[in-house]
Design a protein around this motif. Structure first.
Motif, PDB file in Angstrom:
ATOM      1  N   LEU A   4      44.632  35.504  52.162  1.00  0.00           N
ATOM      2  CA  LEU A   4      44.624  35.379  50.701  1.00  0.00           C
ATOM      3  C   LEU A   4      44.494  36.764  50.047  1.00  0.00           C
ATOM      4  O   LEU A   4      45.152  37.045  49.028  1.00  0.00           O
ATOM      5  CB  LEU A   4      43.454  34.471  50.286  1.00  0.00           C
ATOM      6  N   ILE A   5      43.663  37.620  50.634  1.00  0.00           N
ATOM      7  CA  ILE A   5      43.511  38.986  50.105  1.00  0.00           C
ATOM      8  C   ILE A   5      44.853  39.720  50.202  1.00  0.00           C
ATOM      9  O   ILE A   5      45.277  40.404  49.265  1.00  0.00           O
ATOM     10  CB  ILE A   5      42.404  39.753  50.875  1.00  0.00           C
ATOM     11  N   ARG A  40      36.972  38.296  42.808  1.00  0.00           N
ATOM     12  CA  ARG A  40      37.225  37.518  41.591  1.00  0.00           C
ATOM     13  C   ARG A  40      38.555  36.765  41.677  1.00  0.00           C
ATOM     14  O   ARG A  40      38.588  35.564  41.401  1.00  0.00           O
ATOM     15  CB  ARG A  40      37.107  38.436  40.366  1.00  0.00           C
ATOM     16  N   PRO A  41      39.661  37.446  42.085  1.00  0.00           N
ATOM     17  CA  PRO A  41      40.895  36.663  42.258  1.00  0.00           C
ATOM     18  C   PRO A  41      40.780  35.562  43.303  1.00  0.00           C
ATOM     19  O   PRO A  41      41.267  34.450  43.090  1.00  0.00           O
ATOM     20  CB  PRO A  41      41.942  37.713  42.687  1.00  0.00           C
ATOM     21  N   ILE A  42      40.087  35.854  44.404  1.00  0.00           N
ATOM     22  CA  ILE A  42      39.934  34.832  45.454  1.00  0.00           C
ATOM     23  C   ILE A  42      39.183  33.615  44.899  1.00  0.00           C
ATOM     24  O   ILE A  42      39.556  32.464  45.154  1.00  0.00           O
ATOM     25  CB  ILE A  42      39.149  35.407  46.674  1.00  0.00           C
ATOM     26  N   MET A  43      38.137  33.877  44.118  1.00  0.00           N
ATOM     27  CA  MET A  43      37.365  32.744  43.564  1.00  0.00           C
ATOM     28  C   MET A  43      38.203  31.918  42.601  1.00  0.00           C
ATOM     29  O   MET A  43      38.076  30.694  42.552  1.00  0.00           O
ATOM     30  CB  MET A  43      36.128  33.261  42.833  1.00  0.00           C
ATOM     31  N   CYS A  44      39.049  32.593  41.834  1.00  0.00           N
ATOM     32  CA  CYS A  44      39.919  31.872  40.900  1.00  0.00           C
ATOM     33  C   CYS A  44      40.907  30.995  41.686  1.00  0.00           C
ATOM     34  O   CYS A  44      41.061  29.796  41.416  1.00  0.00           O
ATOM     35  CB  CYS A  44      40.656  32.897  40.032  1.00  0.00           C
ATOM     36  N   LEU A  45      41.548  31.589  42.681  1.00  0.00           N
ATOM     37  CA  LEU A  45      42.549  30.856  43.468  1.00  0.00           C
ATOM     38  C   LEU A  45      41.910  29.682  44.202  1.00  0.00           C
ATOM     39  O   LEU A  45      42.457  28.579  44.241  1.00  0.00           O
ATOM     40  CB  LEU A  45      43.194  31.809  44.500  1.00  0.00           C
ATOM     41  N   LEU A 182      34.298  33.818  34.686  1.00  0.00           N
ATOM     42  CA  LEU A 182      35.674  33.773  34.171  1.00  0.00           C
ATOM     43  C   LEU A 182      36.635  33.321  35.287  1.00  0.00           C
ATOM     44  O   LEU A 182      37.559  32.541  35.048  1.00  0.00           O
ATOM     45  CB  LEU A 182      36.057  35.166  33.647  1.00  0.00           C
ATOM     46  N   ALA A 183      36.388  33.804  36.493  1.00  0.00           N
ATOM     47  CA  ALA A 183      37.269  33.473  37.622  1.00  0.00           C
ATOM     48  C   ALA A 183      37.295  31.966  37.894  1.00  0.00           C
ATOM     49  O   ALA A 183      38.369  31.362  37.990  1.00  0.00           O
ATOM     50  CB  ALA A 183      36.812  34.227  38.877  1.00  0.00           C
ATOM     51  N   VAL A 184      36.106  31.361  38.001  1.00  0.00           N
ATOM     52  CA  VAL A 184      36.094  29.930  38.333  1.00  0.00           C
ATOM     53  C   VAL A 184      36.540  29.082  37.134  1.00  0.00           C
ATOM     54  O   VAL A 184      37.196  28.047  37.316  1.00  0.00           O
ATOM     55  CB  VAL A 184      34.726  29.450  38.875  1.00  0.00           C
TER      56      VAL A 184
END
Ligand code: GRG
Length: 289
Positions: A4-5, A40-45, A182-184
């Motif tokens: 994912l990264i 942060r992007p990983i948590m959003c995805l 914000l991410a989640v």
């Protein structure tokens, strides 16, 4: 998580094209593409995925989050703020591109991020995009990130309007937890989750963000430049208000453990190996000291 990264890195590279005037895009891309943890992007995805969305829909918002985060890092390192010469193991943005370009690179990332959400979020409804932008502007501005930074600077100068513990919580919630929230929240909006679910993930992110900042405070005391990729011991040397300076190392570690335990409990019902892996990694590092 590694895969994912890699995908986030690939998308960041794709979205951030270098064009005329090249100097600004090179400055933006320099700190953006240095190896960060991409939390942060990983948590959003991952939030979008566990709540039922196709994660492809979430990449623009996820990358926008990393751009906002990187903007805050570039500006935080400036001589007028935290004055740090290193970030992500390399010279900070202003050390490479000069102060004027570093200020502009931060500004450009801050404004490119919502542009990206609008232009690339194919498959989301207009209502979802407006909601994403509302969350972005609310959390990035004077009701979020900027508020946290202002109170942090004021407290360093000895100005405390509230009690030390209230001030510290305000700083941690607004400087650090805010981008995890914000991410989640963005991930949940992309999955069209109910308000109740959004608040549940928000609560997870608040606790995670506090734990993460306590971890950061502890690491500033006990870690090395090689491990963190930035100057260590700065907080202690500058007499900064941190969890460790206010409560001591043992209380900080205990508070960290309680928060992480609460985080596990909140996401227990969801099938998310990635959120659990993030908690395991953070927990493992503190557990071993
Ligand atoms: C939004 C206009 C505007 C300004 C920002 C400068 C500023 C105001 C805020 C500073 C925010 C800041 C630097 C908070 C620190 C949060 C923190 C612990 C960062 C480190 O995050 P990691 O460890 O870093 O996830 P990597 O490099 O892995 O991404």
């Amino acid at each position: 998580m590694k895969e994912l990264i890699r995908k986030v890195d690939e998308k960041l590279d794709e979205y951030m094209q270098i064009t005329y005037p090249e100097d600004i895009f090179k400055a933006m891309k320099y700190t953006l593409m240095l190896p960060g943890k991409r939390l942060r992007p990983i948590m959003c995805l991952e939030t979008a995925r566990v709540l039922g969305a196709d994660i492809e829909l979430a990449f623009p918002a996820a990358c926008a989050l990393e751009m906002l985060h990187v903007q805050s890092l570039i500006h935080d390192d400036l001589p007028c703020m935290d004055n740090d010469d290193f970030r992500r193991g390399k010279p900070s943005n202003h050390k490479v591109f000069g102060e004027a370009n570093a200020v502009l690179a931060g500004d450009a990332l801050l404004t490119f991020a919502p542009q990206l959400i609008i232009e690339k979020s194919k498959g989301l409804s207009s209502e979802q995009i407006v909601r994403l932008l509302h969350e972005y502007t609310k959390f990035a501005g004077a009701y979020g990130l900027i508020a946290g930074q202002v109170v942090d600077i004021e407290s360093e100068g000895g100005k405390l309007v509230k009690s030390p513990s209230e001030t510290l919580d305000f700083i941690h919630i607004n400087k650090t937890a805010v981008l995890f929230r914000l991410a989640v929240r963005m991930g949940a909006i992309i999955a069209n989750a109910s308000d109740e679910i959004i608040e549940k993930f928000d609560n997870f992110a608040k606790k995670f963000g506090l734990a993460f900042q306590i971890y950061d405070d502890i690491m500033d005391e006990i870690s090395t430049f090689e491990e963190l990729g930035k100057t260590v011991g700065k907080d202690k040397n500058s007499g900064k208000l941190t969890y460790v300076s206010l409560y001591g190392l043992d209380v900080a570690k205990n508070r960290f453990r309680v928060l992480i335990k609460e985080c596990y409990a909140i996401i227990e019902e969801y099938d998310s190996s990635i959120l659990k892996e993030i908690l395991d990694k953070l927990n493992g590092r503190i557990g071993s000291i």
